[in-house]
Design an enzyme around this catalytic site. Structure first.
Site, short mmCIF file in Angstrom:
data_model
loop_
_atom_site.label_atom_id
_atom_site.label_comp_id
_atom_site.label_asym_id
_atom_site.label_seq_id
_atom_site.Cartn_x
_atom_site.Cartn_y
_atom_site.Cartn_z
N ASP A 116 3.90 2.90 -5.40
CA ASP A 116 2.76 3.76 -5.11
C ASP A 116 2.09 3.36 -3.80
O ASP A 116 1.49 4.19 -3.11
CB ASP A 116 1.75 3.66 -6.26
CG ASP A 116 0.74 4.78 -6.22
OD1 ASP A 116 1.10 5.89 -5.79
OD2 ASP A 116 -0.41 4.55 -6.62
N ASP A 144 2.94 11.27 -10.21
CA ASP A 144 1.96 10.40 -10.87
C ASP A 144 1.69 10.88 -12.29
O ASP A 144 1.55 10.09 -13.22
CB ASP A 144 0.64 10.39 -10.08
CG ASP A 144 0.70 9.47 -8.88
OD1 ASP A 144 1.68 8.71 -8.74
OD2 ASP A 144 -0.23 9.52 -8.05
#
Length: 245
Positions: free
Chosen positions: A84, A109
């Site tokens: 991420d 996500d």
């Protein structure tokens, strides 16, 4: 998972969250920049890192958690969660701040979050044998998606949605993964520690509900203010648009 978002409306975070986010991201940016540069030299794209990171999180959650292997599942998920930050670092080094990257990042996500709480739900529906905690896990999964949707939907109709709320995605993940990791130590002989996960799930569930209420109230207030400023014709047009969706 983490690429710069194009022209996103800025929210007003709390001071504590802003400071934590600032210093944590600065630290990990320094640590991960050489690795991100290495991947760029090897011709790896930020989107590829995003996809691999999500696949790793999903595999870690759905392979380990339904079997009660919370420690090792959390280790695997944590390793892939760092993608991420890596993909965003790569995008900045390449100067690619695209709408597609932001869309892909946000979409995956949600997939990763669903897998994590889905893994908890599968455990409690099976060997964990606790229907209440299974329901709490499902609520955490659903409420997390809705909390994200409320902000995105509010911004899509032109409202600033100037509130973050009590429990956002980062808090949901940190609380859940830390608790799951420690709860997994029960299999290594640490007594009583398995109760950390149920406590964490209840905290995330209540916090997500509070956050959802905060965002709905904020959107209602901002919508009323915008319609009052624009006049009655604008309010009627907005309701007509909602009816077509």
């Amino acid at each position: 998972m983490g690429q710069p978002v194009a022209s996103r409306a800025a929210a007003t975070p709390t001071v504590g969250k802003a400071m934590l986010n600032k210093y944590a991201r600065a630290f990990f940016t320094r640590v991960l920049t050489p690795f991100a540069a290495f991947l760029i030299r090897r011709g790896v794209s930020p989107d590829t890192v995003t996809l691999i990171g999500t696949a790793g999180v999903v595999a870690g959650a759905l392979v380990f958690y339904p079997r009660g292997e919370f420690f090792w599942g959390t280790v695997v998920i944590t390793l892939f969660v760092f993608s991420d930050l890596v993909d965003g670092n790569m995008a900045r080094q390449l100067g690619r701040s695209s709408r597609w990257g932001a869309f892909l990042d946000s979409t995956l996500d949600r997939v990763a979050d669903g897998a994590i709480f889905g893994g908890f739900a599968l455990w409690y529906a099976g060997q964990g044998d606790d229907n209440v905690l299974c329901a709490v896990s499902i609520f955490c999964l659903a409420s997390g998606q809705v909390v994200s949707y409320t902000k995105a939907r509010g911004e899509s109709i032109g409202l600033p949605v100037a509130v973050n709320g009590l429990v956002e995605r980062a808090e949901r993940l940190v609380v859940s993964l830390v608790a799951a990791g420690f709860a997994g130590l029960h299999k290594f002989g640490v007594p009583g520690i398995q109760y950390l996960l149920p406590v964490a799930l209840w905290i995330v569930a209540v916090g997500s509900l509070v956050t959802l209420i905060q965002r709905v109230v904020t959107v209602r207030r901002e919508s009323a203010e915008a319609e009052a400023a624009a006049g009655p014709d604008s309010a009627n047009a907005s309701r007509g648009s909602e009816a077509t969706q």
